[in-house]
Scaffold this motif. Structure first.
Motif, mmCIF file in Angstrom:
data_model
loop_
_atom_site.group_PDB
_atom_site.id
_atom_site.type_symbol
_atom_site.label_atom_id
_atom_site.label_comp_id
_atom_site.label_asym_id
_atom_site.label_seq_id
_atom_site.Cartn_x
_atom_site.Cartn_y
_atom_site.Cartn_z
ATOM 1 N N GLU A 17 0.796 -1.231 0.000
ATOM 2 C CA GLU A 17 0.000 0.000 0.000
ATOM 3 C C GLU A 17 0.832 1.286 0.000
ATOM 4 O O GLU A 17 0.440 2.298 0.569
ATOM 5 C CB GLU A 17 -1.032 -0.014 1.129
ATOM 6 C CG GLU A 17 -2.061 -1.107 0.921
ATOM 7 C CD GLU A 17 -3.247 -1.043 1.863
ATOM 8 O OE1 GLU A 17 -3.215 -0.281 2.854
ATOM 9 O OE2 GLU A 17 -4.220 -1.751 1.585
ATOM 10 N N THR A 18 1.977 1.239 -0.674
ATOM 11 C CA THR A 18 2.765 2.458 -0.901
ATOM 12 C C THR A 18 2.297 3.086 -2.214
ATOM 13 O O THR A 18 1.597 2.451 -3.014
ATOM 14 C CB THR A 18 4.275 2.165 -0.982
ATOM 15 O OG1 THR A 18 4.514 1.272 -2.070
ATOM 16 C CG2 THR A 18 4.796 1.562 0.316
ATOM 17 N N ARG A 19 2.688 4.323 -2.441
ATOM 18 C CA ARG A 19 2.289 5.027 -3.663
ATOM 19 C C ARG A 19 2.726 4.261 -4.918
ATOM 20 O O ARG A 19 1.994 4.213 -5.904
ATOM 21 C CB ARG A 19 2.880 6.437 -3.671
ATOM 22 C CG ARG A 19 2.284 7.347 -2.618
ATOM 23 C CD ARG A 19 2.912 8.746 -2.669
ATOM 24 N NE ARG A 19 2.399 9.573 -1.604
ATOM 25 C CZ ARG A 19 2.992 9.709 -0.418
ATOM 26 N NH1 ARG A 19 4.132 9.091 -0.155
ATOM 27 N NH2 ARG A 19 2.447 10.477 0.507
ATOM 28 N N HIS A 20 3.918 3.688 -4.880
ATOM 29 C CA HIS A 20 4.456 2.974 -6.045
ATOM 30 C C HIS A 20 3.647 1.712 -6.344
ATOM 31 O O HIS A 20 3.729 1.184 -7.444
ATOM 32 C CB HIS A 20 5.921 2.613 -5.776
ATOM 33 C CG HIS A 20 6.813 2.683 -6.975
ATOM 34 N ND1 HIS A 20 6.574 3.488 -8.065
ATOM 35 C CD2 HIS A 20 7.979 2.043 -7.253
ATOM 36 C CE1 HIS A 20 7.546 3.337 -8.955
ATOM 37 N NE2 HIS A 20 8.402 2.460 -8.483
ATOM 38 N N VAL A 90 -0.295 2.141 -13.612
ATOM 39 C CA VAL A 90 0.971 2.662 -13.114
ATOM 40 C C VAL A 90 0.762 3.940 -12.298
ATOM 41 O O VAL A 90 -0.163 4.709 -12.563
ATOM 42 C CB VAL A 90 1.917 2.915 -14.325
ATOM 43 C CG1 VAL A 90 1.342 3.954 -15.268
ATOM 44 C CG2 VAL A 90 3.307 3.297 -13.908
ATOM 45 N N ASP A 91 1.609 4.147 -11.304
ATOM 46 C CA ASP A 91 1.595 5.388 -10.532
ATOM 47 C C ASP A 91 2.221 6.504 -11.364
ATOM 48 O O ASP A 91 3.097 6.252 -12.182
ATOM 49 C CB ASP A 91 2.362 5.213 -9.216
ATOM 50 C CG ASP A 91 3.815 4.811 -9.415
ATOM 51 O OD1 ASP A 91 4.712 5.616 -9.108
ATOM 52 O OD2 ASP A 91 4.075 3.677 -9.887
ATOM 53 N N ASP A 92 1.745 7.733 -11.156
ATOM 54 C CA ASP A 92 2.259 8.857 -11.934
ATOM 55 C C ASP A 92 2.439 10.082 -11.051
ATOM 56 O O ASP A 92 1.469 10.631 -10.532
ATOM 57 C CB ASP A 92 1.308 9.165 -13.090
ATOM 58 C CG ASP A 92 1.936 10.079 -14.122
ATOM 59 O OD1 ASP A 92 2.559 11.097 -13.736
ATOM 60 O OD2 ASP A 92 1.813 9.785 -15.316
ATOM 61 N N PHE A 97 -2.983 13.650 -6.897
ATOM 62 C CA PHE A 97 -3.494 12.408 -6.334
ATOM 63 C C PHE A 97 -4.910 12.103 -6.837
ATOM 64 O O PHE A 97 -5.778 12.960 -6.831
ATOM 65 C CB PHE A 97 -3.533 12.414 -4.800
ATOM 66 C CG PHE A 97 -4.264 11.204 -4.281
ATOM 67 C CD1 PHE A 97 -3.637 9.973 -4.257
ATOM 68 C CD2 PHE A 97 -5.594 11.269 -3.917
ATOM 69 C CE1 PHE A 97 -4.318 8.842 -3.854
ATOM 70 C CE2 PHE A 97 -6.293 10.143 -3.512
ATOM 71 C CZ PHE A 97 -5.645 8.923 -3.482
ATOM 72 N N GLY A 98 -5.092 10.850 -7.265
ATOM 73 C CA GLY A 98 -6.406 10.361 -7.659
ATOM 74 C C GLY A 98 -6.813 10.652 -9.082
ATOM 75 O O GLY A 98 -7.816 10.136 -9.560
ATOM 76 N N ILE A 133 -0.361 10.180 -8.177
ATOM 77 C CA ILE A 133 0.015 10.067 -6.763
ATOM 78 C C ILE A 133 0.517 11.408 -6.225
ATOM 79 O O ILE A 133 0.921 11.502 -5.071
ATOM 80 C CB ILE A 133 1.073 8.960 -6.523
ATOM 81 C CG1 ILE A 133 2.362 9.231 -7.299
ATOM 82 C CG2 ILE A 133 0.487 7.589 -6.862
ATOM 83 C CD1 ILE A 133 3.542 8.336 -6.907
ATOM 84 N N GLY A 134 0.496 12.450 -7.080
ATOM 85 C CA GLY A 134 0.967 13.758 -6.650
ATOM 86 C C GLY A 134 2.482 13.815 -6.596
ATOM 87 O O GLY A 134 3.175 12.844 -6.894
#
Length: 187
Positions: A17-20, A90-92, A97-98, A133-134
């Motif tokens: 549950e990390t941003r990555h 993928v996280d960006d 965020f969101g 993810i900001g």
């Protein structure tokens, strides 16, 4: 029709549950909604869903982010899934965020998972769902931020954002990427 939906992340409790790992969180939410659980297989954890006759293979690579392409290529070949039916989540950092953005191709934007997938597949022409993810971190703090936990404020809206990501994935499989981009990217 078969689809491969790949949530990028890193295995291990320290990354949970990390941003990555937002890619893992998105496919976990989709599997949970369908009452499915993942099984440990070659190059990753998988489960299958069926939505209106479409067979959807959810994948959480166990290769770690920087070698994600190995898992994507293996499951594409094993399940005979064409590139146009592959979606990478993928996280960006470049998106607040969101924010959710579906793209049919693009650069890796410095993301090592996307970089390895492009190098392994030999193309940047694959769909990706970018989950913002900001970027609220001090200079030089990018790595700690990316592998850090979400803020309480972000967690309040997380269930709704994960649900919307799931709707985008279902639409990608049922209506195609162009219709899905038109419907969701302007929100």
């Amino acid at each position: 029709m078969k689809y491969l939906i790949v949530g990028l992340g890193n295995i291990g409790p320290e990354y949970h549950e990390t941003r990555h790992n937002i890619g893992f969180m998105v496919v976990d939410a989709l599997a949970k909604d369908a009452n499915k659980s993942f099984t440990d297989g070659r190059y990753g954890f998988t489960t299958t869903l069926s939505i209106k006759g479409r067979q959807i293979l959810l994948l959480k690579p166990s290769t770690y982010m920087n070698l994600s392409g190995n898992a994507v290529r293996y499951w594409m070949q094993k399940e005979n899934i064409p590139l146009e039916n592959v979606l990478i989540i993928v996280d960006d950092l470049a998106l607040p965020f969101g924010t959710l953005r579906l793209k049919n191709k693009g650069s890796d934007a410095g993301h090592n998972g996307l970089k390895h997938i492009a190098a392994t597949l030999g193309t940047i022409n694959y769909a990706r769902l970018r989950f913002g993810i900001g970027n609220d971190y001090p200079r030089g703090g990018q790595i700690d931020y990316v592998i850090g936990k979400f803020e309480e404020e972000d967690l309040k809206t997380m269930p709704e954002r994960l649900q919307t990501a799931g709707e985008i994935i279902k639409s990608f499989c049922l209506a195609g990427i162009d219709n899905t981009m038109n419907q969701f990217n302007k929100k």
